[in-house]
Motif scaffolding. Structure first.
Motif, mmCIF file in Angstrom:
data_model
loop_
_atom_site.group_PDB
_atom_site.id
_atom_site.type_symbol
_atom_site.label_atom_id
_atom_site.label_comp_id
_atom_site.label_asym_id
_atom_site.label_seq_id
_atom_site.Cartn_x
_atom_site.Cartn_y
_atom_site.Cartn_z
ATOM 1 N N GLN A 222 0.801 -1.232 0.000
ATOM 2 C CA GLN A 222 0.000 0.000 0.000
ATOM 3 C C GLN A 222 0.831 1.279 0.000
ATOM 4 O O GLN A 222 0.401 2.293 0.550
ATOM 5 N N TRP B 28 -1.006 3.730 -2.341
ATOM 6 C CA TRP B 28 -2.336 3.902 -1.747
ATOM 7 C C TRP B 28 -2.285 4.870 -0.561
ATOM 8 O O TRP B 28 -3.069 5.812 -0.471
ATOM 9 N N ASP B 29 -1.346 4.622 0.354
ATOM 10 C CA ASP B 29 -1.240 5.472 1.542
ATOM 11 C C ASP B 29 -0.839 6.895 1.170
ATOM 12 O O ASP B 29 -1.344 7.870 1.758
ATOM 13 N N THR C 290 -3.925 8.603 -0.425
ATOM 14 C CA THR C 290 -4.967 8.787 0.587
ATOM 15 C C THR C 290 -4.637 9.986 1.470
ATOM 16 O O THR C 290 -5.523 10.791 1.813
ATOM 17 N N SER D 213 -9.705 9.876 -3.128
ATOM 18 C CA SER D 213 -10.654 8.867 -2.659
ATOM 19 C C SER D 213 -10.289 7.486 -3.189
ATOM 20 O O SER D 213 -9.667 7.356 -4.251
ATOM 21 N N PRO D 214 -10.672 6.427 -2.478
ATOM 22 C CA PRO D 214 -10.371 5.065 -2.935
ATOM 23 C C PRO D 214 -10.929 4.757 -4.326
ATOM 24 O O PRO D 214 -10.254 4.103 -5.136
ATOM 25 N N MET E 222 -8.688 6.084 -7.109
ATOM 26 C CA MET E 222 -7.496 5.256 -7.328
ATOM 27 C C MET E 222 -7.842 3.977 -8.083
ATOM 28 O O MET E 222 -7.098 3.533 -8.951
ATOM 29 N N LYS F 169 -7.846 -4.338 2.728
ATOM 30 C CA LYS F 169 -7.724 -3.052 2.058
ATOM 31 C C LYS F 169 -7.188 -3.266 0.641
ATOM 32 O O LYS F 169 -6.343 -4.143 0.430
ATOM 33 N N ASP G 221 -1.719 -1.890 -4.056
ATOM 34 C CA ASP G 221 -1.146 -1.223 -5.237
ATOM 35 C C ASP G 221 -1.034 -2.198 -6.416
ATOM 36 O O ASP G 221 -0.611 -3.351 -6.244
#
Length: 649
Positions: free
Chosen positions: A167, A170-171, A174, A179-180, A183, A197, A200
């Motif tokens: 992640q 992702w992190d 974020t 927003s999720p 992505m 969760k 990537d």
């Protein structure tokens, strides 16, 4: 009605503005360069005789230096068809095979979302670039240095690194408020199959940003650092932004480089594109992990009219080249094709440039072979044609491929080229097994041109004189009756002339197909000089030809040209058959040779008819054309003059 974001870009990509404009104008062949998409014509928006209206097919716009009209394909249709913007879009979408989108009140929201997704992709580009400078990327940096990268080239190509971990990206995004679902829609993350969760998409990979024709980041390609990874190269999944079959790597810079005169080169992968570009071949692109698609070919042809496919010198590279042939054949148009530069066995463009230098690559590009020769190679290489059945199978396979070509003129030229290649293959292997040992050809002996030994004979001299007479009548009739020139354009292209003077006149006529009758002769005189035309038209057998004397009677002119072309083609065809049979006599005489000679003789007797039969046919003509009796008597004298007495062949 709002159009979805990207619809107009896709429409402009699929269309050639030169084709759209070409329906309304007559291109000036002296100023236009079809191969580069640089076209000129008299302006359709104001009255003029000079060609001041310019179309740049690669950039997709037009401009008139006289009235200053300018625009793209959509504005051209609006002005010439007197329609509104949406009607023009609808007309062009129909031509491009694109369905018009339904009315969508949410279209603006979708457009806004695409802009937001592109912003997220740019943030990802920056994250990967920064990650390449960190400690965990040391192995990736060493690999890139070993492949010839330096700080400047890393910046130029925006090379990055996706750290090993589930992640990292992702992190990072974020934390920046992405927003999720954004992505996920960008293809930067994947949902977990275990209920955890999302993770990537790219991990422990060297990252190559993929940008569209407008320069927007739309996807990534990642090269694995782990040698045990199942996928050495991994591309982004298809998203709202990214359709891998409709984009090319390095598309925008390559278009700019090609516009400055560089050959468009199509390589297989990112590293090939980068290596070639760094070596001075800036107009280089690559498909995105797929075989070249129709849409990608259209993109290439918008950049350059004859891209060069530079594929690896291995079995996979050859298979890829063959797939390109199958895709491209139905799409060929005049001045729009592909050529192939095949790398040495076991090498790719990157290896060649770094091992032997840019000069070696340029030499291969200069020797790039036309598609018809690679098609011949595919159907013949390594095969043995030692029986009529195998030869027939070859003919059937080649005919089937040629029939896929939609353009009749190109289809005809392919047929002629295949005939030449076939003739050469079986001629070289007379008396033994015909086995193909393909090599790129140089200049071939034109069909219908007699061998030196034949030219020296009385028969050869008489045949050449007769051919010269027929060619003179054909050319003079077309000059005197330019209205039928377009009707015989294809036949004129295929006609082999017996003299350089006739060849020059033939080429000039082909360049001026479509000229107005009153300007054609002036253009020909300007190119060829007055003496050439005067010499042609003053020949006695030309001067008394009814189609020349009664210029403007298109019925008689068309009948005359069709008749002479038919006889000329048939006679040369029979001459080749006899030459073949005579050559076979040097081997073991058998029934086959005797049969071939008899068939050729019968055919000649059927074509070279007596004078009375010729006169009757020309009098009535297959298309109903008539000749007056006093004109017929003069035509009889002409037949006697050139040796076509009764019963003569």
């Amino acid at each position: 009605m709002s159009l979805p974001d990207g619809f107009l870009d896709e429409l402009r990509t699929r269309l050639s503005i030169a084709q759209v404009v070409g329906r309304k104008v007559i291109w000036d062949p002296r100023k236009s360069n079809q191969g580069k998409g640089d076209m000129w014509a008299p302006c359709p928006f104001h009255q003029e005789k000079s060609a001041s209206f310019h179309v740049d097919d690669q950039k997709g716009y037009y401009y008139c230096f006289g009235c200053h009209a300018k625009g793209d394909a959509i504005s051209f249709v609006r002005e010439t068809e007197n329609v509104g913007f949406m009607e023009a879009v609808q007309i062009l979408a129909g031509e491009a095979g694109m369905p018009m989108p339904q009315r969508d009140p949410e279209a603006q929201k979708k457009a806004d979302r695409r802009t937001q997704l592109a912003d997220v992709m740019e943030q990802a580009v920056q994250f990967f670039r920064l990650s390449l400078k960190t400690g965990p990327a040391s192995e990736a940096r060493d690999y890139l240095v070993g492949r010839g990268f330096n700080d400047t080239s890393l910046e130029r190509w925006e090379i990055g690194f996706a750290p090993d971990g589930w992640q990292n990206l992702w992190d990072h995004l974020t934390a920046k408020g992405v927003s999720p679902d954004m992505m996920m829609d960008c293809g930067l993350a994947k949902p977990s199959s275990k209920g955890g969760k999302p993770y990537d998409t790219f991990r422990n990979r060297i990252m190559f940003p993929i940008r569209d024709g407008l320069g927007r980041a739309i996807a990534f390609g990642g090269r694995a650092m782990d040698p045990n990874d199942n996928a050495k190269y991994l591309n982004s999944p298809e998203t709202v932004l990214f359709d891998k079959g409709r984009n090319l790597y390095n598309q925008k810079p390559a278009r700019e480089a090609a516009g400055k005169g560089g050959d468009l080169i199509v390589a297989e992968g990112y590293m090939d594109v980068i290596a070639l570009s760094e070596a001075g071949f800036g107009a280089t692109v690559a498909p995105l992990g797929t075989a070249i698609t129709e849409d990608q070919l259209r993109l290439m042809w918008r950049i350059a009219r004859e891209p060069i496919i530079a594929l690896d010198g291995d079995t996979a590279g050859m298979r890829a080249a063959m797939r390109v042939i199958d895709t491209a054949l139905p799409m060929l148009e005049a001045g729009q094709s592909v050529r192939f530069a095949l790398m040495p066995e076991g090498m790719d463009p990157d290896d060649l440039v770094k091992g032997q230098g840019p000069g070696a690559m340029q030499a291969l590009l200069d020797q790039a072979i036309p598609m018809v020769q690679l098609l011949w190679r595919r159907e013949t290489e390594g095969k043995v044609f030692d029986s009529p059945e195998r030869k027939a199978a070859l003919d059937k396979a080649l005919r089937a491929k040629i029939q896929e070509i939609k353009d009749p003129s190109i289809r005809s030229h392919y047929g002629e080229e295949i005939k030449s290649l076939r003739w050469e293959l079986f001629r070289q292997n007379r008396g033994g097994t015909a086995k193909s040992t393909y090599q790129p050809r140089g200049k071939w002996q034109p069909q219908g041109v007699p061998m030196a030994s034949t030219k020296a004979s009385v028969l050869g001299a008489g045949a050449a004189a007769e051919d010269h007479l027929r060619e003179s009548v054909i050319l003079a009739t077309l000059i005197s009756n330019p209205a039928i020139l377009g009707q015989f354009e294809s036949a004129l292209e295929r006609m082999i002339c017996a003299s350089s003077e006739h060849e020059a006149i033939r080429h000039a006529l082909l360049r001026h197909v479509g000229d107005q009758p009153e300007v054609l002769r002036g253009n020909l005189v300007g190119e060829l000089g007055p003496d050439t035309l005067e010499k042609l038209m003053s020949q006695s057998h030309v001067a008394i030809t009814p189609a020349v004397r009664r210029a403007g009677d298109t019925e008689i002119a068309a009948a005359c040209v069709a008749e002479e072309l038919d006889k000329l083609g048939a006679k040369r065809g029979h001459a080749r058959e006899i030459a073949d049979a005579v050559e076979d006599l040097s081997g073991i005489a058998d029934e086959g040779v005797t049969w071939r000679l008899s068939q050729a003789a019968n055919a000649i007797n059927g074509t070279g008819r007596g004078a009375q039969e010729d006169k009757t046919e020309f009098e009535t003509g297959e298309n109903g054309a008539k000749m007056k009796k006093d004109e017929r008597s003069k035509f009889d004298a002409l037949l006697d003059q050139i040796g076509f007495g009764k019963g003569d062949a």
